[in-house]
Design a protein around this motif. Structure first.
Motif, PDB file in Angstrom:
ATOM      1  N   UNK A  75       0.827  -1.211   0.000  1.00  0.00           N
ATOM      2  CA  UNK A  75       0.000   0.000   0.000  1.00  0.00           C
ATOM      3  C   UNK A  75       0.860   1.260   0.000  1.00  0.00           C
ATOM      4  N   UNK A  76       1.971   1.188   0.725  1.00  0.00           N
ATOM      5  CA  UNK A  76       2.827   2.374   0.845  1.00  0.00           C
ATOM      6  C   UNK A  76       4.042   2.325  -0.081  1.00  0.00           C
ATOM      7  N   UNK A 102       4.177  -1.357  -6.040  1.00  0.00           N
ATOM      8  CA  UNK A 102       2.973  -0.555  -6.254  1.00  0.00           C
ATOM      9  C   UNK A 102       3.394   0.771  -6.890  1.00  0.00           C
ATOM     10  N   UNK A 103       3.049   1.000  -8.146  1.00  0.00           N
ATOM     11  CA  UNK A 103       3.488   2.237  -8.808  1.00  0.00           C
ATOM     12  C   UNK A 103       2.750   3.485  -8.344  1.00  0.00           C
ATOM     13  N   UNK A 153      -1.907 -13.352  -0.281  1.00  0.00           N
ATOM     14  CA  UNK A 153      -2.313 -12.234  -1.142  1.00  0.00           C
ATOM     15  C   UNK A 153      -1.437 -11.027  -0.810  1.00  0.00           C
ATOM     16  N   UNK A 154      -0.288 -10.939  -1.465  1.00  0.00           N
ATOM     17  CA  UNK A 154       0.701  -9.922  -1.112  1.00  0.00           C
ATOM     18  C   UNK A 154       0.222  -8.499  -1.392  1.00  0.00           C
ATOM     19  N   UNK A 155      -0.536  -8.309  -2.473  1.00  0.00           N
ATOM     20  CA  UNK A 155      -0.895  -6.941  -2.845  1.00  0.00           C
ATOM     21  C   UNK A 155      -2.316  -6.542  -2.453  1.00  0.00           C
ATOM     22  N   UNK A 243      13.417   3.177   1.329  1.00  0.00           N
ATOM     23  CA  UNK A 243      12.576   1.978   1.358  1.00  0.00           C
ATOM     24  C   UNK A 243      11.212   2.262   0.737  1.00  0.00           C
ATOM     25  N   UNK A 244      10.703   3.476   0.938  1.00  0.00           N
ATOM     26  CA  UNK A 244       9.402   3.882   0.388  1.00  0.00           C
ATOM     27  C   UNK A 244       9.635   5.078  -0.536  1.00  0.00           C
ATOM     28  N   UNK A 245      10.134   4.831  -1.759  1.00  0.00           N
ATOM     29  CA  UNK A 245      10.627   5.931  -2.592  1.00  0.00           C
ATOM     30  C   UNK A 245       9.560   6.835  -3.199  1.00  0.00           C
ATOM     31  N   UNK A 246       8.287   6.422  -3.180  1.00  0.00           N
ATOM     32  CA  UNK A 246       7.239   7.240  -3.808  1.00  0.00           C
ATOM     33  C   UNK A 246       6.105   7.563  -2.843  1.00  0.00           C
TER      34      UNK A 246
END
Length: 427
Positions: A75-76, A102-103, A153-155, A243-246
């Motif tokens: 999600x993040x 996740x784009x 269910x990873x995503x 780690x959370x680039x976007x």
């Protein structure tokens, strides 16, 4: 650092490959990814204290715990597991390599990350408690589980596709197989074409393994408690955009800077490492939680003792996750003998003395020892740099016996250079 659990009298039976009704229910839901449905089917038995139901519910709860964490990270916009570890830790080449799964992730705040960690901690704690119930020494069950076949269910899209097995998830990390489905999923046609089968990852889980898993989940939980007892917001702001680039962290738009020493990517990465080290100074915000760590550590050692009591009482030899001296190991050449078991038990006693503050931890700079228990019970902050360099350790120094090589002589003799590998396995 986790402890293997209760494998009991049931294993006196010759182990046939047929699982019980409860075992088949567990594996069918684990392989289908219908974790909640499986837990609902087992909850009555779990609440009644039935050991096998407790174990089965806990297996599904553990899988659900990691599923929830994976979905939160997706999600993040956490970077994919395939991102090289060196890049993630050192910041080198992160602009090219750190592509989030996740784009279009949600913005991540420090409070939201603490919630992610807290939710995972609470989920793990539920599994830990029920695993202990599954370790009833009077119970007699064996549940064969192909751990790599578990679907998660990873995503969070409500589907568990072929790429969402534990085996497929681990394949790029382990580098052993281009595709790693469950071993039983390869048909004869695939085998005839020369497709390499994944190793048989089926474990015959029993009461001893329930305690082993109770120990490992306890270790995970206490590490999460250690994090949650501190305020790490400065570190979050300084480094976790790697780690959370976007996800909108303060330094997100500056992962590539100007030229300083090497190149823009590397220079920015090095700068972030320096910033991360500078922020390894965490105020304690939950003193009771930090003070609970020594007791939690001693619970781990107690579970390890319980685990070995159960293992040594076994008379079967059925795909053992952690074998006794008369059993075979799934890990091939890894041997467990009576000398190792005795040395491990002695090591647990030494560790308890450290956790109780009776045996001090050596510090490279001082003749006195570091009282680990006093640190957990009285610390106002954890400044890792100052603790390592010395000044931060001053309040916790005292005279007394200090752990040294002689304290772990039996382990050093029995395990040699492989001690830490065995310690991780033994839990």
């Amino acid at each position: 650092m986790r402890i293997s659990g209760l494998m009991a009298a049931a294993l006196m039976l010759p182990v046939a490959a047929s699982a019980s009704e409860t075992g088949e229910l567990v594996t069918s839901h684990l392989y289908a990814g219908t974790l909640g449905e499986g837990q609902a089917a087992l909850v009555a038995g779990k609440d009644a204290g039935e050991a096998e139901a407790c174990f089965g519910w806990s297996v599904l709860q553990l899988a659900a715990s990691f599923e929830g964490l994976a979905q939160d990270l997706y999600r993040y916009g956490a970077t994919t597991p395939g991102t090289p570890a060196a890049a993630m830790l050192l910041g080198v080449g992160m602009v090219e390599d750190a592509v989030p799964a996740n784009p279009d992730p949600e913005a991540l705040s420090y409070a939201a990350l603490r919630s992610v960690i807290g939710d995972f901690r609470d989920d793990i704690a539920l599994a830990q408690i029920s695993f202990e119930c599954g370790g009833d020494a009077n119970a007699t069950y064996v549940v064969p589980v192909d751990v790599l076949a578990a679907r998660i269910d990873f995503n969070g899209d409500g589907q568990t596709g072929d790429g969402e097995t534990l085996g497929a998830f681990l394949a790029p990390l382990l580098g052993e197989f281009e595709e790693m489905p469950a071993a039983h999923a390869l048909d004869e046609k695939s085998k005839s074409k020369g497709v390499a089968a994944a190793p048989d990852s089926t474990v015959g889980f029993d009461t001893a393994d329930a305690i082993w898993l109770a120990g490992y989940t306890q270790v995970i939980k206490l590490q999460l408690d250690l994090v949650l007892a501190h305020d790490f917001e400065d570190f979050f702001n300084a480094y976790l955009h790697r780690v959370f680039p976007l996800s909108g962290l303060p330094m997100q738009d500056y992962s590539q800077g100007g030229f300083l020493l090497m190149d823009p990517d590397s220079d920015a990465g090095i700068a972030d490492i320096i910033a991360a080290i500078h922020t390894l100074n965490f105020p304690v915000i939950d003193k009771p939680l930090l003070a609970s760590i020594p007791a939690q550590l001693k619970h781990v050692t107690a579970l390890s003792r319980q685990n070995w009591d159960l293992i040594l009482a076994e008379t079967d030899d059925d795909r053992e996750l952690l074998p006794g001296p008369t059993q075979s190991s799934l890990f091939g050449a890894a041997e467990v003998n009576a000398e190792m078991v005795a040395a491990w038990r002695e090591t647990l006693d030494v560790l308890d003395q450290v956790f109780d503050g009776q045996l001090l931890v050596p510090h490279w700079r001082f003749a006195q020892g570091f009282d680990l228990k006093a640190y957990f019970e009285t610390a106002e902050r954890t400044d890792l740099v100052m603790l390592l360099t010395g000044q931060g350790a001053l309040p916790y120094l005292k005279d007394g016996p200090i752990a040294d090589a002689d304290s772990f002589a039996a382990a050093n003799t029995a395990f040699g250079d492989a001690f830490f590998n065995y310690a991780f396995w033994f839990n």
